[in-house]
Design a protein around this motif. Structure first.
Motif, PDB file in Angstrom:
ATOM      1  N   UNK A 161       8.540 -45.001  58.901  1.00  0.00           N
ATOM      2  CA  UNK A 161       7.300 -44.279  59.211  1.00  0.00           C
ATOM      3  C   UNK A 161       7.530 -43.279  60.336  1.00  0.00           C
ATOM      4  N   UNK A 162       8.286 -43.694  61.351  1.00  0.00           N
ATOM      5  CA  UNK A 162       8.601 -42.792  62.459  1.00  0.00           C
ATOM      6  C   UNK A 162       9.410 -41.602  61.971  1.00  0.00           C
ATOM      7  N   UNK A 163      10.363 -41.846  61.076  1.00  0.00           N
ATOM      8  CA  UNK A 163      11.194 -40.778  60.533  1.00  0.00           C
ATOM      9  C   UNK A 163      10.347 -39.810  59.707  1.00  0.00           C
ATOM     10  N   UNK A 164       9.412 -40.347  58.935  1.00  0.00           N
ATOM     11  CA  UNK A 164       8.518 -39.503  58.132  1.00  0.00           C
ATOM     12  C   UNK A 164       7.675 -38.602  59.035  1.00  0.00           C
ATOM     13  N   UNK A 165       7.181 -39.172  60.118  1.00  0.00           N
ATOM     14  CA  UNK A 165       6.313 -38.433  61.034  1.00  0.00           C
ATOM     15  C   UNK A 165       7.054 -37.275  61.695  1.00  0.00           C
ATOM     16  N   UNK A 166       8.338 -37.477  61.983  1.00  0.00           N
ATOM     17  CA  UNK A 166       9.117 -36.471  62.702  1.00  0.00           C
ATOM     18  C   UNK A 166       9.775 -35.445  61.780  1.00  0.00           C
ATOM     19  N   UNK A 167       9.923 -35.766  60.509  1.00  0.00           N
ATOM     20  CA  UNK A 167      10.631 -34.867  59.588  1.00  0.00           C
ATOM     21  C   UNK A 167       9.791 -33.642  59.258  1.00  0.00           C
ATOM     22  N   UNK A 168      10.454 -32.523  59.085  1.00  0.00           N
ATOM     23  CA  UNK A 168       9.752 -31.270  58.796  1.00  0.00           C
ATOM     24  C   UNK A 168       9.228 -31.261  57.372  1.00  0.00           C
ATOM     25  N   UNK A 169       7.964 -30.904  57.223  1.00  0.00           N
ATOM     26  CA  UNK A 169       7.360 -30.820  55.903  1.00  0.00           C
ATOM     27  C   UNK A 169       7.704 -29.475  55.262  1.00  0.00           C
ATOM     28  N   UNK A 170       7.671 -29.439  53.955  1.00  0.00           N
ATOM     29  CA  UNK A 170       8.015 -28.247  53.192  1.00  0.00           C
ATOM     30  C   UNK A 170       6.877 -27.957  52.231  1.00  0.00           C
ATOM     31  N   UNK A 171       6.223 -26.818  52.409  1.00  0.00           N
ATOM     32  CA  UNK A 171       5.069 -26.491  51.577  1.00  0.00           C
ATOM     33  C   UNK A 171       5.422 -26.336  50.107  1.00  0.00           C
TER      34      UNK A 171
END
Length: 294
Positions: A161-171
């Motif tokens: 969950x922490x990794x998901x929160x910090x990872x850059x999203x891609x539109x």
């Protein structure tokens, strides 16, 4: 240095092991893209699918470990004409990757191996640290251990969950997911469709795919892409430089899956959309984020 016959057990083992490792890796990545990470958990809630994290990590860790060991085996054959034993690496993912990285290939690789440099960032390090812990047994058995030892059995999920929160999203990835999600309703809306047939095909599709977990999964994809580029190079060099037929061209196994950018891998091998442009046109959905795609 004698060649390996194409009908030999060694030749077949190299191909089968590479196919096995690639499939485990791809299946693991595909599964990880579906991991939910909201806090509420009860039967019937989407988080009763949280087990997909362990399923995906188990498959991916096993696949990556095998790809890494194959790479070291091939490099050993390329330089000495024999295969080393890779059992000494055990299940240490970080140790295996460090050994591959120590093999300085950047000076001899050409433009055909543009992904042969190890991806480095604090997030990649965090992803590998979680994978290392999982592969060593702390993640694979945490729920069973929590029953017998009374310790908390959800640390793998918290780290993910922490990794998901910090990872850059891609539109663009978000757009691809919207296409995937729109397909069932579009097909059901076509007059005179046989809904019973559609149900068997559409309502049992993999997913749902989630943008946050997909962003974290992209980190693991980039690591596997790097390792598979090294594997492909070693096999290619052994085939052509050492003499025709020394080693099968294992790049033909890994490259169609892992030698892409993340957006293409996600489109073709996670969502399995095919041509997203054609799908978008058919659904009447334009990719307003197309310029932001990798």
């Amino acid at each position: 240095m004698s060649g390996i016959q194409t009908n030999s057990s060694t030749w077949k083992s190299l191909i089968s092991e590479t196919q096995f490792a690639t499939r485990l890796t791809v299946d693991g990545l595909r599964t990880l893209c579906s991991v939910p990470f909201q806090d509420d958990f009860f039967i019937g809630n989407e988080n009763d699918w949280r087990y997909l994290l362990h399923t995906g990590l188990h498959s991916y860790a096993s696949g990556l470990e095998r790809l890494g060991k194959l790479t070291l085996l091939l490099r050993s054959y390329q330089t000495s004409g024999s295969f080393i034993s890779v059992r000494k690496f055990g299940h240490s993912i970080s140790g295996l990757l460090s050994q591959i990285e120590e093999d300085q290939l950047e000076n001899v690789l050409d433009s055909n191996y543009k992904y042969a440099s190890r991806p480095t960032s604090s997030l990649h390090d965090a992803a590998i640290a979680q994978l290392d812990k999982f592969a060593a047994g702390f993640g694979r058995y945490e729920y069973l251990d929590s029953l017998s030892k009374g310790n908390e059995g959800d640390s793998t999920f918290s780290t993910w969950k922490s990794l998901c929160t910090k990872s850059s999203k891609n539109n663009h990835i978000d757009y691809l997911i919207s296409l995937y999600n729109a397909i069932p309703d579009a097909l059901y809306s076509v007059p005179e469709q046989n809904e019973a047939l559609l149900y068997g095909i559409l309502d049992n599709r993999p997913g749902p795919y989630l943008e946050a977990s997909s962003a974290a999964s992209s980190l693991l994809f980039e690591v596997a892409r790097w390792v598979s580029a090294r594997l492909s190079y070693a096999a290619h060099h052994s085939f052509y430089v050492l003499g025709h037929g020394k080693i099968p061209l294992l790049g033909e196994v890994v490259n169609p899956y892992l030698q892409h950018d993340w957006a293409n891998f996600f489109e073709y091998h996670v969502l399995q959309l095919g041509d997203s442009v054609s799908v978008g046109e058919a659904l009447g959905l334009n990719d307003v984020y197309d310029d932001e795609a990798e």
